[in-house]
Design a protein around this motif. Structure first.
Motif, PDB file in Angstrom:
ATOM      1  N   ALA A 217       0.921  -1.234   0.003  1.00 17.88           N
ATOM      2  CA  ALA A 217      -0.102   0.067   0.058  1.00 17.88           C
ATOM      3  C   ALA A 217       0.749   1.443  -0.026  1.00 17.88           C
ATOM      4  N   SER A 218       0.240   2.257  -0.461  1.00 15.61           N
ATOM      5  CA  SER A 218       0.946   3.667  -0.330  1.00 15.61           C
ATOM      6  C   SER A 218       1.336   3.932   1.210  1.00 15.61           C
TER       7      SER A 218
ATOM      8  N   GLY B 101      18.081  -3.274   3.943  1.00 15.59           N
ATOM      9  CA  GLY B 101      17.606  -2.886   5.329  1.00 15.59           C
ATOM     10  C   GLY B 101      16.299  -3.973   5.706  1.00 15.59           C
ATOM     11  N   GLY B 102      16.089  -3.764   6.856  1.00 18.20           N
ATOM     12  CA  GLY B 102      15.109  -5.014   7.295  1.00 18.20           C
ATOM     13  C   GLY B 102      13.807  -4.387   7.222  1.00 18.20           C
ATOM     14  N   HIS B 103      12.614  -4.776   6.645  1.00 18.28           N
ATOM     15  CA  HIS B 103      11.309  -4.235   6.409  1.00 18.28           C
ATOM     16  C   HIS B 103      10.442  -4.420   7.707  1.00 18.28           C
ATOM     17  N   GLU B 104       9.796  -3.233   8.020  1.00 18.66           N
ATOM     18  CA  GLU B 104       8.838  -3.099   9.070  1.00 18.66           C
ATOM     19  C   GLU B 104       7.767  -3.824   8.493  1.00 18.66           C
ATOM     20  N   HIS B 105       6.955  -4.683   9.412  1.00 18.35           N
ATOM     21  CA  HIS B 105       5.426  -5.172   9.223  1.00 18.35           C
ATOM     22  C   HIS B 105       4.471  -4.146   9.764  1.00 18.35           C
TER      23      HIS B 105
ATOM     24  N   ARG C  25       7.451  -3.292  -2.005  1.00 23.44           N
ATOM     25  CA  ARG C  25       6.940  -2.852  -0.651  1.00 23.44           C
ATOM     26  C   ARG C  25       7.401  -1.591  -0.242  1.00 23.44           C
ATOM     27  N   ASN C  26       6.538  -0.895   0.282  1.00 20.27           N
ATOM     28  CA  ASN C  26       6.358   0.615   0.557  1.00 20.27           C
ATOM     29  C   ASN C  26       6.755   0.715   2.240  1.00 20.27           C
ATOM     30  N   THR C  27       7.199  -0.142   2.906  1.00 25.34           N
ATOM     31  CA  THR C  27       7.117  -0.257   4.117  1.00 25.34           C
ATOM     32  C   THR C  27       8.650   0.543   4.750  1.00 25.34           C
TER      33      THR C  27
END
Length: 429
Positions: free
Chosen positions: A8-9, A255-259, A315-317
């Motif tokens: 998502a944005s 980098g590590g993605h946020e959930h 991903r946009n996180t």
């Protein structure tokens, strides 16, 4: 297994998290002794928290709070707690966390989507080279996550290169989960026993506990040494018991993605205000969807940089860069600010260094002192001088360095009750 919210944005992600935050605030105001007291003491009306930016109106929570008021953070009766875990206690007394059945399901979901982020699927088999016992959340999370994802798992536990290689050759796992420096021990064992790691079938390693990259995401010395002999993909992951959540690299390794359905992140300065875009600060987290012991604006003590540009994986996180250091382990040494990870990187340049510990203390005038104790099979003046020169060149400072017996170093690294090696001993008051 990528949740839609991760594509998502940024605007949609923020709106989604605000809804989750409001649910959390109502939950804490009903069930948490600690946060009810906090809201009352600071006259906070949770109905006024309507954006993520409004979070700054709420005081932060620290590890000291968790240690002093551990029971007040529990939000469920004891008969709802299914599993007990504790923090490692690296920077103080361990904190107890109680997980409900739903919390364990959330933990499994977190790790399943984290594995999927790194490209692991249902056809893969994962060898777990960390402990699953000793009240350790991470090992349990890996097992539950692999099970939820549908991947196979081999629970070998930590250490014992002989058993690790026996399992790799017998069961043909495709991924391993390990502390990266242990991979060097596996490579050393393989060389001694005529095993070719590159024909083992291992595609990648999910690496925990030690950084793999510099701040620009290029490989650090430790990673380069691993990949010289074992050409596998190395995925960095960052997590803690307090977060109940992991930040894992995707195929882009930036980098590590946020959930976003599991956690809200803030990067704060010394005044507990958000840093400017691209600046380093203390990672502060708010956990979403937890029943047993959710946390609101909890300061992790880790200094990081956030990256908010869209990732090429789709991903946009938010992504977190490598941990620069722990705030409490920041060292002011002869006019220079350094963190232990920078010293780890210097020492990893030397294959002659078998093991080491970094001791921090105060001298007679109250300023910081560094003593590095090194175990090596070749304790020569030449090696000592080379290490000193390397410190001067890389960090512009020279700590005290002494050679020690390997058994003495191991005793320091593995004190009673430890679940992972202690690399930094902080004796400062």
């Amino acid at each position: 297994m990528i949740p839609d919210i991760e594509h998502a944005s940024q605007t949609e992600i923020k709106a989604f998290q605000v809804d989750k935050l409001k649910t959390l605030l109502e939950y804490l105001n009903t069930h948490s002794v600690f946060y009810k007291r906090l809201f009352r003491t600071h006259q906070i009306d949770i109905k006024n928290i309507n954006t993520l930016e409004d979070l700054t109106a709420i005081p932060t929570t620290t590890k000291d709070d968790l240690q002093l008021y551990n029971d007040d953070f529990m939000c469920v009766p004891k008969n709802k707690i299914i599993d007990y875990v504790t923090t490692s206690g690296t920077l103080g007394e361990p904190v107890i966390f109680g997980l409900t059945d739903n919390d364990l399901e959330r933990l499994a979901y977190n790790e399943a989507i984290s594995f999927a982020c790194a490209g692991i699927g249902t056809n893969d088999v994962i060898q777990l080279m960390t402990t699953i016992d000793r009240r350790f959340m991470a090992g349990l999370a890996y097992f539950l996550g692999a099970r939820k994802l549908g991947a196979g798992i081999i629970r070998v536990g930590n250490g014992i290169p002989e058993l690790q290689w026996d399992s790799i050759l017998k069961f043909k796992p495709t991924y391993i989960i390990a502390v990266p420096s242990f991979l060097l021990k596996l490579i050393e064992y393989a060389k001694q026993h005529n095993i070719d790691p590159n024909t083992s079938g291992i595609k990648g390693a999910i690496c925990i506990g030690e950084p793999l990259r510099h701040q620009d995401f290029s490989l650090n010395t430790l990673s380069e040494k691993i990949k010289q002999d074992w050409n596998i993909e190395l995925f960095s992951t960052y997590a803690s018991t307090e977060m109940n959540t992991a930040f894992t690299e995707c195929s882009q390794q930036q980098g590590g993605h946020e959930h976003p359905e599991l956690i809200i992140t803030e990067i704060l300065d010394d005044n507990n205000l958000p840093v400017s875009e691209g600046e380093a600060g203390e990672l502060t987290i708010t956990t979403l969807g937890l029943e047993g012991m959710p946390l609101l604006r909890f300061k992790t003590g880790d200094i990081v940089k956030a990256h908010n540009t869209p990732c090429n994986c789709g991903r946009n996180t938010t992504r977190l860069g490598p941990v620069i250091g722990r705030k409490k382990q920041m060292i002011k040494y002869k006019g220079t600010t350094i963190y232990p990870p920078a010293m780890h990187n210097v020492l990893n340049d030397f294959s002659e260094v078998d093991s080491y510990v970094i001791e921090l203390s105060h001298n007679s005038i109250g300023t910081d002192e560094i003593l590095i104790k090194i175990a090596t099979a070749e304790p020569t003046d030449i090696l000592l001088q080379n290490i000193k020169n390397h410190f001067r060149a890389k960090l512009r400072v020279l700590p005290k360095i002494e050679f020690c017996n390997k058994k003495d170093i191991q005793k320091l690294q593995f004190p009673k009750m430890s679940r992972k090696p202690v690399m930094v001993i902080d004796k400062r008051k």
